[in-house]
Design a protein around this motif. Structure first.
Motif, PDB file in Angstrom:
ATOM      1  N   ASP A 120      49.682  33.087  37.284  1.00  0.00           N
ATOM      2  CA  ASP A 120      50.609  34.148  37.380  1.00  0.00           C
ATOM      3  C   ASP A 120      50.021  35.631  37.074  1.00  0.00           C
ATOM      4  N   VAL A 121      48.946  35.374  35.893  1.00  0.00           N
ATOM      5  CA  VAL A 121      48.494  36.821  35.576  1.00  0.00           C
ATOM      6  C   VAL A 121      47.651  37.422  36.723  1.00  0.00           C
ATOM      7  N   GLN A 122      47.075  36.368  37.652  1.00  0.00           N
ATOM      8  CA  GLN A 122      46.509  37.085  38.875  1.00  0.00           C
ATOM      9  C   GLN A 122      47.400  37.478  39.787  1.00  0.00           C
ATOM     10  N   MET A 123      48.467  36.923  39.918  1.00  0.00           N
ATOM     11  CA  MET A 123      49.759  37.541  40.756  1.00  0.00           C
ATOM     12  C   MET A 123      50.089  38.609  40.364  1.00  0.00           C
ATOM     13  N   LEU A 124      50.088  38.817  38.834  1.00  0.00           N
ATOM     14  CA  LEU A 124      50.185  40.213  38.516  1.00  0.00           C
ATOM     15  C   LEU A 124      49.412  41.260  38.838  1.00  0.00           C
ATOM     16  N   GLY A 125      48.221  40.793  38.641  1.00  0.00           N
ATOM     17  CA  GLY A 125      47.015  41.660  38.990  1.00  0.00           C
ATOM     18  C   GLY A 125      47.182  42.192  40.391  1.00  0.00           C
ATOM     19  N   GLY A 126      47.566  41.412  41.207  1.00  0.00           N
ATOM     20  CA  GLY A 126      47.570  41.426  42.559  1.00  0.00           C
ATOM     21  C   GLY A 126      48.752  42.343  42.773  1.00  0.00           C
ATOM     22  N   VAL A 127      49.687  42.351  42.178  1.00  0.00           N
ATOM     23  CA  VAL A 127      50.736  43.627  42.507  1.00  0.00           C
ATOM     24  C   VAL A 127      50.390  44.926  42.065  1.00  0.00           C
ATOM     25  N   ILE A 128      49.633  44.910  41.058  1.00  0.00           N
ATOM     26  CA  ILE A 128      49.046  45.945  40.450  1.00  0.00           C
ATOM     27  C   ILE A 128      48.134  46.623  41.467  1.00  0.00           C
ATOM     28  N   LEU A 129      47.236  46.154  41.867  1.00  0.00           N
ATOM     29  CA  LEU A 129      46.234  46.402  43.105  1.00  0.00           C
ATOM     30  C   LEU A 129      47.035  47.089  44.175  1.00  0.00           C
ATOM     31  N   HIS A 130      48.141  46.184  44.552  1.00  0.00           N
ATOM     32  CA  HIS A 130      49.003  46.500  45.713  1.00  0.00           C
ATOM     33  C   HIS A 130      49.532  48.034  45.615  1.00  0.00           C
ATOM     34  N   LYS A 131      49.909  48.274  44.384  1.00  0.00           N
ATOM     35  CA  LYS A 131      50.668  49.548  43.930  1.00  0.00           C
ATOM     36  C   LYS A 131      49.662  50.612  44.167  1.00  0.00           C
ATOM     37  N   GLY A 132      48.500  50.420  44.084  1.00  0.00           N
ATOM     38  CA  GLY A 132      47.552  51.687  44.284  1.00  0.00           C
ATOM     39  C   GLY A 132      46.978  52.089  42.649  1.00  0.00           C
ATOM     40  N   ALA A 133      46.944  50.934  41.979  1.00  0.00           N
ATOM     41  CA  ALA A 133      46.519  51.448  40.499  1.00  0.00           C
ATOM     42  C   ALA A 133      45.375  50.505  40.313  1.00  0.00           C
ATOM     43  N   ILE A 134      44.912  50.608  38.896  1.00  0.00           N
ATOM     44  CA  ILE A 134      43.664  49.867  38.441  1.00  0.00           C
ATOM     45  C   ILE A 134      44.145  48.792  37.635  1.00  0.00           C
ATOM     46  N   ALA A 135      43.680  47.590  37.760  1.00  0.00           N
ATOM     47  CA  ALA A 135      43.952  46.347  36.952  1.00  0.00           C
ATOM     48  C   ALA A 135      42.768  46.198  36.169  1.00  0.00           C
ATOM     49  N   GLU A 136      42.730  46.096  34.963  1.00  0.00           N
ATOM     50  CA  GLU A 136      41.902  45.710  33.836  1.00  0.00           C
ATOM     51  C   GLU A 136      42.114  44.141  33.432  1.00  0.00           C
ATOM     52  N   MET A 137      41.121  43.528  33.988  1.00  0.00           N
ATOM     53  CA  MET A 137      41.145  41.846  33.963  1.00  0.00           C
ATOM     54  C   MET A 137      39.890  41.600  33.188  1.00  0.00           C
ATOM     55  N   ARG A 138      39.759  40.756  32.141  1.00  0.00           N
ATOM     56  CA  ARG A 138      38.857  40.564  31.156  1.00  0.00           C
ATOM     57  C   ARG A 138      37.922  39.731  32.216  1.00  0.00           C
TER      58      ARG A 138
END
Length: 879
Positions: free
Chosen positions: A85-103
């Protein structure tokens, strides 16, 4: 205080923003059951359905939940990997045109497949940027199987590809490559002479992996394609011999904090005596003075094995943030030549800029830009200021349990290293894996020498051993492993506790191709599983830092190598008051207080000290940000000119050169006639100048004719008639004529642009001196560059008209062929631009690999002959 209370009550800004995005994940999950019920063919058919819905008017935002759910199910079936689910959240952030900080270890590569697939459905192309060719190729092949199963094409841009290969790979739905390759292809495309030679097809959506490394660290240096310029490299040898005879303080001062080295009056007199010149500041000595200034910087601000290495007679820059060598990149303004003189290697000639772009302005051309990394939050201000990118910190899939110890601060470097080496010994005796992070090659080699003396098995990763990077990193989590690494930024390979079984098996296969890969993999999987259990019991991977880096991000990247996916771990930094960061940026009051309380060899460990060090890092980061912003402010001026010029070039590339010629001829003639008629009392000299201009530009004899409003029309008719006639008599096919006309026109404007680039380089050097007169250099640069560009555009019009009007189109003659031969030499240089330095010095091209035309048969697969035997036991026995 109030901010702390508000955060406890309402949550941090990041938590509040993520709360708004979680409903998207719920909607994606709601589609999972229906996707699971689909057959493989039905699931693959979703790609066609999504494309049709987009063509019918839906947007990628409206189909996002279903598309993400479809791709997750495809990933389960094809790769055996289900997005968290956190990867899905990261995918949504990337689609928004933003930066996803993931450990580190949270699966950024898999996360990116979601927005990549969704945005590729529009058919406009998606680019995925990685930090090196290895990762680009790996990810394109690895994730390409998933995209291809869903009906999308995947390409990869690699350094040695030719024009045809590049064009084919850019035409794919999804294209992987490095920031350098994408940037250089953009510059090369804007130097092409035929539309069919262009390789790129636009800038739709891009995801930048290790976004902080690419958009911040590497953005300090622009991409430049250059050609050789005139200059005497011998001056650098002369300057080097003079500078080594000077003494610090007596002849020059060095300011490490501001990265400056300056001669004083005694130094100037000493150099004038050594060189036998009266005045170094005389205009005729300006070149040797510049060489002397760069030689001083080379000797006292740049250290071998810290800032650069010398390999095969070449000075190779080391990226200060990643520790990677950057072959082909060169310092500008003669600094690299000064380093070559210092090291006694062959000095390459300086070059003239032909085309350049900063990464900031290149990536801002994309309609949508996003990025991912393990460490972006500390640079969130710069990402928003420069790129208008918001940064979101994605929570980990499992809780982080790594133990991050407070820094241990020692009085001297010697006592710090004694404690560090003792710590390595303690953990190594237990069998616990240790990763030692350094910021300089010389430090890693000193530690290596000590470990060798103590007979502790270890492996070193730095710019000298760059080729083995992924193999070294992959096995750093094995039982008893000791790894020394110079800057662990953006390695692209996870450290798996117990080791990486797949890489171990591949390593054995490289030594013995006859071995059975499946058997080796099964063997190593069992070994790694057993080792992982033991390492977990010991407490996981230990991270030991030898000093703090200028940037908090780099320290966080080192720490982030431990504690992957909920694993235990430990991180600890050893610091001395003699470290560069403490020496230059530490608080004097704090240092005095610490010295008064220190015992030799006994560390001070307190959260207050760690905060003070963090403040020093923030100060350095702010200076670096200001420096990058300063570079960008100048390039923003140039970028407006570049955009206008490239737009003109594209217009000519795709348009009719003859129409453009007649249009510009009419405009110039009309402007000159109008200017003459507006004179209240025209004199004979005014008429003579107009007549001379008509002769020079249009081959038109004004004679005694009266100058009226219709004179410009007469000039245009003369140009049209004369121009058409000289081409018509050759009776050439229209496409051949258009090709020659286009070539001449583009050749002329490119020559003018190159001259303009040289002028702008000189202007930038000139305006910097205005700061000494209490004037704003940037304001002067903007004003002067505006004037220069207007003059360039006028000059382009006149030179295009003059050349095309006067050219004698003898196809077997010299006029066009000579230009084409010169252009061919430039195109050869352009093809090598991916191997180039910051100034574009040509590097030898690698041999082109032989390409297989049939599928490769694995040695353990059934032989194609139908015998039923394995290939290695049948027709592959002697292969």
């Amino acid at each position: 205080m109030l901010k702390t209370i508000a955060t406890k009550v309402f949550g941090s800004k990041n938590e509040r923003e993520l709360k708004k995005l979680w409903p998207h994940v719920d909607r994606i999950n709601s589609h999972e059951p229906e996707m699971q019920k689909l057959s493989d063919d039905q699931l693959k058919g979703k790609t066609v359905e999504f494309k049709e819905r987009l063509e019918a008017g839906e947007t990628v935002d409206t189909i996002m939940p279903e598309a993400f759910a479809a791709l997750r199910e495809a990933s389960v079936r094809v790769m055996g990997m289900r997005h968290y689910d956190v990867q899905m959240l990261g995918g949504v952030i990337l689609h928004k045109g933003a930066i996803a900080e993931m450990r580190t270890g949270e699966g950024k590569t898999l996360t990116a497949t979601l927005p990549v697939y969704l945005n590729a459905l529009a058919g406009l192309g998606v680019h995925v940027v990685t930090v090196n060719d290895y990762l680009a190729k790996r990810d394109a092949e690895w994730m390409g199987t998933l995209y291809q199963w869903m009906g999308l094409t995947t390409g990869c841009i690699l350094n040695q590809m030719d024009e045809v290969e590049r064009k084919a790979n850019y035409a794919c739905d999804i294209t992987y490559g490095t920031n350098n390759e994408f940037g250089f292809d953009y510059l090369r495309d804007n130097m092409k002479f035929k539309p069919e030679s262009l390789v790129q097809r636009g800038f739709n959506y891009v995801i930048v992996d290790e976004v902080d490394s690419v958009l911040i660290d590497e953005a300090r240096t622009p991409l430049i394609i250059s050609g050789p310029a005139e200059g005497d490299t011998g001056k650098y040898y002369d300057a080097n011999q003079v500078v080594v005879k000077l003494q610090a303080d007596a002849h020059f001062t060095v300011d490490e904090k501001d990265n400056h080295a300056l001669f004083n009056e005694d130094g100037i007199r000493k150099m004038e005596s050594l060189l036998g010149v009266n005045n170094l500041y005389d205009i005729e000595n300006i070149q040797i003075l510049h060489c002397l200034e760069q030689a001083l910087r080379a000797h006292h601000l740049f250290k071998k094995d810290v800032d650069y290495v010398v390999n095969d007679g070449q000075v190779i820059i080391i990226d200060s943030h990643t520790g990677r060598p950057m072959p082909g990149r060169r310092y500008s303004d003669g600094l690299h030549q000064a380093l070559e003189a210092k090291e006694g290697v062959h000095i390459e000639r300086q070059n003239q800029t032909l085309a350049s772009v900063t990464f900031q302005n290149f990536f801002r051309m994309y309609d949508k830009l996003s990025g991912m990394t393990g460490t972006a939050e500390t640079e969130a201000r710069e990402f928003h200021s420069i790129y208008k990118l918001d940064t979101y910190v994605v929570p980990t899939n499992k809780p982080m349990v790594r133990d991050d110890k407070n820094d241990q601060v020692y009085g001297t470097t010697k006592s710090k290293f004694t404690a560090l080496l003792n710590e390595i010994q303690i953990h190594n005796k237990k069998g616990r894996p240790v990763l030692v992070g350094t910021i300089a090659i010389e430090t890693s080699e000193e530690i290596s020498a000590w470990l060798t003396k103590q007979k502790i098995a270890h492996i070193v990763l730095n710019a000298k051993y760059h080729a083995q990077e992924s193999e070294i990193v992959a096995q750093a989590g094995r039982l008893g492993a000791v790894t020394i690494a110079t800057n662990m930024a953006g390695r692209g390979t996870d450290i798996i506790l117990g080791g990486n079984a797949e890489m171990l098996a591949k390593s054995d296969m490289a030594k013995d191709p006859e071995a059975d890969y499946d058997e080796l993999l099964h063997k190593y999987e069992a070994i790694c599983a057993e080792e992982k259990k033991k390492v977990l019991d010991l407490g996981g991977l230990v991270i030991l830092g030898t000093e703090r880096h200028d940037s908090r991000r780099i320290d966080n990247q080192l720490r982030g190598r431990s504690g992957r996916q909920g694993d235990p771990g430990l991180s600890l930094f050893f610091i001395s008051l003699e470290d560069k960061l403490m020496r230059l940026f530490g608080n004097d009051t704090m240092k005095r207080m610490m010295k008064s309380q220190m015992e030799d060899g006994v560390p001070i460990e307190h959260r207050m000290i760690s905060r003070a060090i963090e403040r020093a890092q923030k100060a350095v980061e702010a200076r670096h940000f200001d420096s990058r912003k300063h570079v960008l402010e100048y390039d923003d001026v140039m970028n407006k000119q570049r955009t206008t010029f490239y737009a003109l070039r594209r217009k000519l590339l795709y348009g009719k050169a003859r129409e453009h010629l007649f249009e510009r001829a009419e405009a110039i003639a009309q402007a000159q006639v109008t200017e003459y008629l507006e004179l209240q009392k025209p004199e004979e000299g005014d008429r003579s100048r107009l007549a001379e201009s008509f002769r020079s530009l249009f081959d038109f004899d004004l004679g005694d004719a009266k100058i009226t409003e219709t004179t410009a029309e007469a000039v245009l008719e003369h140009v049209k008639a004369g121009y058409s006639e000289k081409w018509d008599v050759l009776e050439l096919p229209s496409e051949v004529v258009e090709d020659h006309e286009r070539f001449i026109m583009l050749y002329v404007i490119d020559q003018q642009w190159k001259d303009h680039m040289r002028t702008m380089d000189s202007l930038q050097d000139h305006v910097r001196l205005q700061a000494y007169a209490q004037k704003d250099p940037l304001t002067i640069y903007k004003r002067e560059s505006f004037t220069q560009f207007n003059e360039l555009m006028d000059r382009i019009d006149e030179e295009v008209v003059r050349m095309l009007v006067h050219v004698q189109p003898q196809i077997r003659g010299e006029s066009i062929n000579r230009m084409k031969q010169e252009r061919a030499r430039e195109e050869k240089a352009m093809q090598l631009a991916g191997n180039r330095d910051e100034e574009g010095e040509d590097k030898p091209a690698k041999p082109k690999p032989v390409r297989r035309t049939e599928p490769k048969v694995g040695r353990n697969e059934a032989c194609p002959c139908g015998s039923g035997k394995k290939y290695k036991k049948c027709h592959g026995r002697n292969a």
